[in-house]
Design a protein around this motif. Structure first.
Motif, mmCIF file in Angstrom:
data_model
loop_
_atom_site.group_PDB
_atom_site.id
_atom_site.type_symbol
_atom_site.label_atom_id
_atom_site.label_comp_id
_atom_site.label_asym_id
_atom_site.label_seq_id
_atom_site.Cartn_x
_atom_site.Cartn_y
_atom_site.Cartn_z
ATOM 1 N N PHE A 1 -14.144 14.414 48.498
ATOM 2 C CA PHE A 1 -14.537 15.799 48.300
ATOM 3 C C PHE A 1 -13.874 16.414 47.066
ATOM 4 C CE2 PHE A 1 -16.244 15.286 52.480
ATOM 5 C CZ PHE A 1 -17.290 16.193 52.551
ATOM 6 N N ASN A 2 -12.752 15.827 46.639
ATOM 7 C CA ASN A 2 -12.159 16.348 45.418
ATOM 8 C C ASN A 2 -12.977 15.963 44.185
ATOM 9 O OD1 ASN A 2 -10.089 17.774 44.000
ATOM 10 N ND2 ASN A 2 -9.401 15.801 43.235
ATOM 11 N N ILE A 3 -13.763 14.896 44.285
ATOM 12 C CA ILE A 3 -14.679 14.585 43.190
ATOM 13 C C ILE A 3 -15.636 15.753 42.996
ATOM 14 C CG2 ILE A 3 -16.526 13.035 42.436
ATOM 15 C CD1 ILE A 3 -15.165 10.838 44.084
ATOM 16 N N ILE A 4 -16.160 16.264 44.109
ATOM 17 C CA ILE A 4 -17.058 17.420 44.051
ATOM 18 C C ILE A 4 -16.308 18.637 43.515
ATOM 19 C CG2 ILE A 4 -18.513 18.968 45.406
ATOM 20 C CD1 ILE A 4 -18.870 16.646 47.402
ATOM 21 N N GLY A 5 -15.090 18.858 44.059
ATOM 22 C CA GLY A 5 -14.314 20.023 43.638
ATOM 23 C C GLY A 5 -13.936 19.980 42.174
ATOM 24 N N SER A 6 -13.455 18.835 41.699
ATOM 25 C CA SER A 6 -13.004 18.728 40.312
ATOM 26 C C SER A 6 -14.155 18.852 39.330
ATOM 27 C CB SER A 6 -12.284 17.394 40.092
ATOM 28 O OG SER A 6 -11.118 17.322 40.873
ATOM 29 N N LEU A 7 -15.269 18.179 39.605
ATOM 30 C CA LEU A 7 -16.424 18.278 38.722
ATOM 31 C C LEU A 7 -16.994 19.697 38.720
ATOM 32 C CD1 LEU A 7 -18.269 14.911 39.485
ATOM 33 C CD2 LEU A 7 -17.025 15.521 37.396
ATOM 34 N N SER A 8 -17.025 20.319 39.901
ATOM 35 C CA SER A 8 -17.552 21.691 39.991
ATOM 36 C C SER A 8 -16.679 22.668 39.218
ATOM 37 C CB SER A 8 -17.654 22.122 41.457
ATOM 38 O OG SER A 8 -18.538 21.290 42.176
ATOM 39 N N VAL A 9 -15.366 22.527 39.384
ATOM 40 C CA VAL A 9 -14.450 23.422 38.668
ATOM 41 C C VAL A 9 -14.493 23.150 37.165
ATOM 42 C CG1 VAL A 9 -12.007 23.955 38.305
ATOM 43 C CG2 VAL A 9 -12.935 23.871 40.613
ATOM 44 N N GLY A 10 -14.607 21.860 36.779
ATOM 45 C CA GLY A 10 -14.720 21.537 35.363
ATOM 46 C C GLY A 10 -15.909 22.220 34.716
ATOM 47 N N TRP A 11 -17.005 22.318 35.465
ATOM 48 C CA TRP A 11 -18.191 23.022 34.956
ATOM 49 C C TRP A 11 -18.040 24.535 35.100
ATOM 50 C CZ3 TRP A 11 -21.476 26.060 38.024
ATOM 51 C CH2 TRP A 11 -22.638 26.525 37.380
ATOM 52 N N LEU A 12 -17.513 24.992 36.232
ATOM 53 C CA LEU A 12 -17.442 26.417 36.518
ATOM 54 C C LEU A 12 -16.516 27.162 35.569
ATOM 55 C CD1 LEU A 12 -18.457 28.536 38.585
ATOM 56 C CD2 LEU A 12 -16.388 28.071 39.916
ATOM 57 N N GLN A 13 -15.474 26.491 35.069
ATOM 58 C CA GLN A 13 -14.513 27.187 34.220
ATOM 59 C C GLN A 13 -15.110 27.603 32.877
ATOM 60 O OE1 GLN A 13 -11.209 24.556 33.639
ATOM 61 N NE2 GLN A 13 -12.308 23.229 32.231
ATOM 62 N N ASN A 14 -16.302 27.119 32.565
ATOM 63 C CA ASN A 14 -16.985 27.576 31.353
ATOM 64 C C ASN A 14 -17.627 28.942 31.548
ATOM 65 O OD1 ASN A 14 -16.466 25.220 29.804
ATOM 66 N ND2 ASN A 14 -18.128 24.148 30.866
ATOM 67 N N TYR A 15 -17.700 29.394 32.802
ATOM 68 C CA TYR A 15 -18.405 30.639 33.104
ATOM 69 C C TYR A 15 -17.552 31.662 33.857
ATOM 70 C CZ TYR A 15 -22.204 27.422 32.064
ATOM 71 O OH TYR A 15 -23.006 26.489 31.461
ATOM 72 N N VAL A 16 -16.511 31.202 34.535
ATOM 73 C CA VAL A 16 -15.656 32.091 35.338
ATOM 74 C C VAL A 16 -14.232 32.019 34.805
ATOM 75 C CG1 VAL A 16 -14.769 32.559 37.667
ATOM 76 C CG2 VAL A 16 -17.109 31.703 37.365
ATOM 77 N N PRO A 17 -13.525 33.156 34.705
ATOM 78 C CA PRO A 17 -12.133 33.115 34.238
ATOM 79 C C PRO A 17 -11.305 32.102 35.028
ATOM 80 C CG PRO A 17 -12.882 35.375 34.362
ATOM 81 C CD PRO A 17 -13.974 34.530 34.969
ATOM 82 N N LYS A 18 -10.543 31.305 34.310
ATOM 83 C CA LYS A 18 -9.798 30.212 34.927
ATOM 84 C C LYS A 18 -8.730 30.725 35.883
ATOM 85 C CE LYS A 18 -10.646 27.466 30.783
ATOM 86 N NZ LYS A 18 -11.543 28.527 30.226
ATOM 87 N N ARG A 19 -8.157 31.881 35.592
ATOM 88 C CA ARG A 19 -7.112 32.419 36.464
ATOM 89 C C ARG A 19 -7.680 32.766 37.839
ATOM 90 N NH1 ARG A 19 -8.683 36.311 32.918
ATOM 91 N NH2 ARG A 19 -9.114 38.416 33.678
ATOM 92 N N TYR A 20 -8.931 33.243 37.875
ATOM 93 C CA TYR A 20 -9.560 33.546 39.158
ATOM 94 C C TYR A 20 -9.839 32.266 39.945
ATOM 95 C CZ TYR A 20 -10.326 38.254 37.272
ATOM 96 O OH TYR A 20 -10.161 39.505 36.743
ATOM 97 N N ILE A 21 -10.265 31.233 39.240
ATOM 98 C CA ILE A 21 -10.515 29.949 39.899
ATOM 99 C C ILE A 21 -9.234 29.435 40.548
ATOM 100 C CG2 ILE A 21 -11.129 27.531 39.523
ATOM 101 C CD1 ILE A 21 -13.001 28.458 37.294
ATOM 102 N N LEU A 22 -8.125 29.475 39.793
ATOM 103 C CA LEU A 22 -6.844 28.999 40.323
ATOM 104 C C LEU A 22 -6.401 29.824 41.526
ATOM 105 C CD1 LEU A 22 -4.948 28.285 36.982
ATOM 106 C CD2 LEU A 22 -5.657 26.592 38.688
ATOM 107 N N SER A 23 -6.554 31.127 41.444
ATOM 108 C CA SER A 23 -6.146 31.997 42.542
ATOM 109 C C SER A 23 -6.939 31.685 43.813
ATOM 110 C CB SER A 23 -6.342 33.463 42.145
ATOM 111 O OG SER A 23 -5.898 34.328 43.169
#
Length: 416
Positions: free
Chosen positions: A274-296
């Protein structure tokens, strides 16, 4: 293709075979191989402890040392990679890792276990783990490709966990822990040829940007004087604490509650899958959502998942569900954290500065593994460590919110 070729040309004018696909594929394979065996060490606690009459604190200390030395060695490995290129660092790291597994196989005293599983594997990981892979990606790939590549490299490490967890359990059940460790050592040697694709140029390359002519000391002073970098480093502590504690102690925790050891293997595998899904999703999502919010959100979600897991009776279903939810947030902190370091300070000293952030991560890992063993031996329960992981998760969720996502402002570029 021309942009990538230009990025790769400084490393070797003859390396025309190193296409972007080759670089990413070889880097992902290295991440898979280096992360896989270490994710299985929790399954070795009980068979080795039974054979040598060790308490969990003995094994906990060795793996705590591994986490700590992996972290402490990371800035040094990163600095060498930044200065002389990544190839020699990855090569030495792979050989140390393989040597540590062999020494762990022949360990018969706590000291020899500390040297093999702790010192050699710890320093080996600092040289050949996904951190160096991500650094090479940041240097060899253009900015618009880094987010997805960083996510892919992190996901590959998780896929290694998915593959090696059930594989490790099967090896233990059918051939014993000694054979399993020797097989793992042989697999680590595959990193040697793969590392050729990740060779980066030394920092003295003539075509280095003028803005990147910054000394090591100046880079560190700038980073640790930057509020957002300090907050990022502090938040990363929690990631290490939670991941290391769960990786090492969760299999034994499940067995203590009557869950078969094989189920623990599938829980760790579920985390990796499931981390494959999480890591790939976050790798793509960080181009559109502030990274600090993703980390929080990641840190807060982890805290909630732990509360839910320990608040109800543990069953096979709840354990696998916990693995799945944990997997979505497992290493998904790495792409935004590494991307923020590159955004703030550029790629000149990326491996070094990310290495210092990783020290914080691994200090957390050291405490998570070590305290887990000590608390269990003293109280016969992991309860207080679980709640400490929850507290750290909430604090890190708050710490990441004030981070400013912008390049550091430099008045004058410092000479190398």
């Amino acid at each position: 293709m021309s942009t990538f070729a230009a990025d790769l040309r400084p490393a070797s004018a003859l390396s025309t075979w190193r296409t972007p696909l080759v670089v990413i594929a070889c880097g992902c394979a290295i991440a898979l191989l280096s992360f896989g065996p270490r994710s299985t060490f929790g399954f070795f606690i009980q068979p080795m402890s039974r054979e040598f009459a060790w308490g969990r604190d003995v094994f906990g200390l060795a793996l705590a040392l591994q986490n700590l030395l992996w972290g402490l060695g990371q800035p040094l490995a990163g600095a060498i990679a930044d200065r002389f290129g990544s190839l020699r660092v990855i090569l030495v790291g792979a050989l140390l890792y393989a040597g540590g597994l062999v020494m762990m196989r022949y360990a018969s005293t706590p000291l020899s276990l500390d040297l093999g599983a702790g010192v050699l594997i710890g320093f080996g990981l600092s040289g050949c783990s996904f951190n160096l892979v991500l650094s090479a990606f940041s240097k060899l790939l253009p900015p618009e490709q880094r987010g997805v590549a960083l996510g892919a490299g992190t996901a590959a490490g998780s896929f290694g966990q998915f593959l090696f967890a059930p594989f490790g359990v099967a090896m233990l059940d059918n051939f014993g822990w000694q054979t399993a460790l020797m097989v793992f050592a042989g697999l680590m040697l595959l990193i040697v040829p793969l590392s050729l694709a990740l060779r980066t140029p030394p920092s003295t390359s003539a075509d280095a940007a003028v803005a990147d002519h910054q000394s090591f000391t100046t880079a560190l002073t700038e980073a640790f004087g930057h509020r957002s970098y300090v907050l990022l480093v502090l938040g990363f502590f929690t990631c290490g604490f939670q991941l290391a504690f769960i990786t090492v102690h969760l299999p034994a925790y499940l067995v203590d509650r009557g869950i078969p050891a094989s189920t623990g293997g599938w829980v760790i595998a579920a985390i990796g899958l499931f981390n494959i899904i999480g890591s790939l999703s976050v790798g793509w999502l960080q181009n559109y959502v502030p990274k600090r919010y993703i980390l929080s959100i990641i840190y807060f979600t982890r805290a909630l998942s732990i509360v839910a897991f320990i608040s109800f009776p543990v069953t096979t279903l709840s354990a696998i569900a916990f693995g799945a939810v944990s997997g979505l947030t497992w290493l998904s902190t790495v792409p935004p954290t590494s991307a923020l370091v590159a955004l703030m300070f550029g790629t000149r000293w990326f491996a070094t500065l990310y290495g210092f952030a990783f020290v914080s991560h691994q200090v957390g890992g050291f405490l998570g593994v070590w305290l887990g063993g000590i608390v269990f031996e003293k109280f016969g329960s992991y309860t207080s460590i679980w709640w400490l992981a929850v507290l750290f998760g909430v604090l890190s969720a708050l710490i990441n919110l004030p981070i400013v996502e912008a390049p550091v402002r430099r008045v004058v570029a410092q000479p190398a």
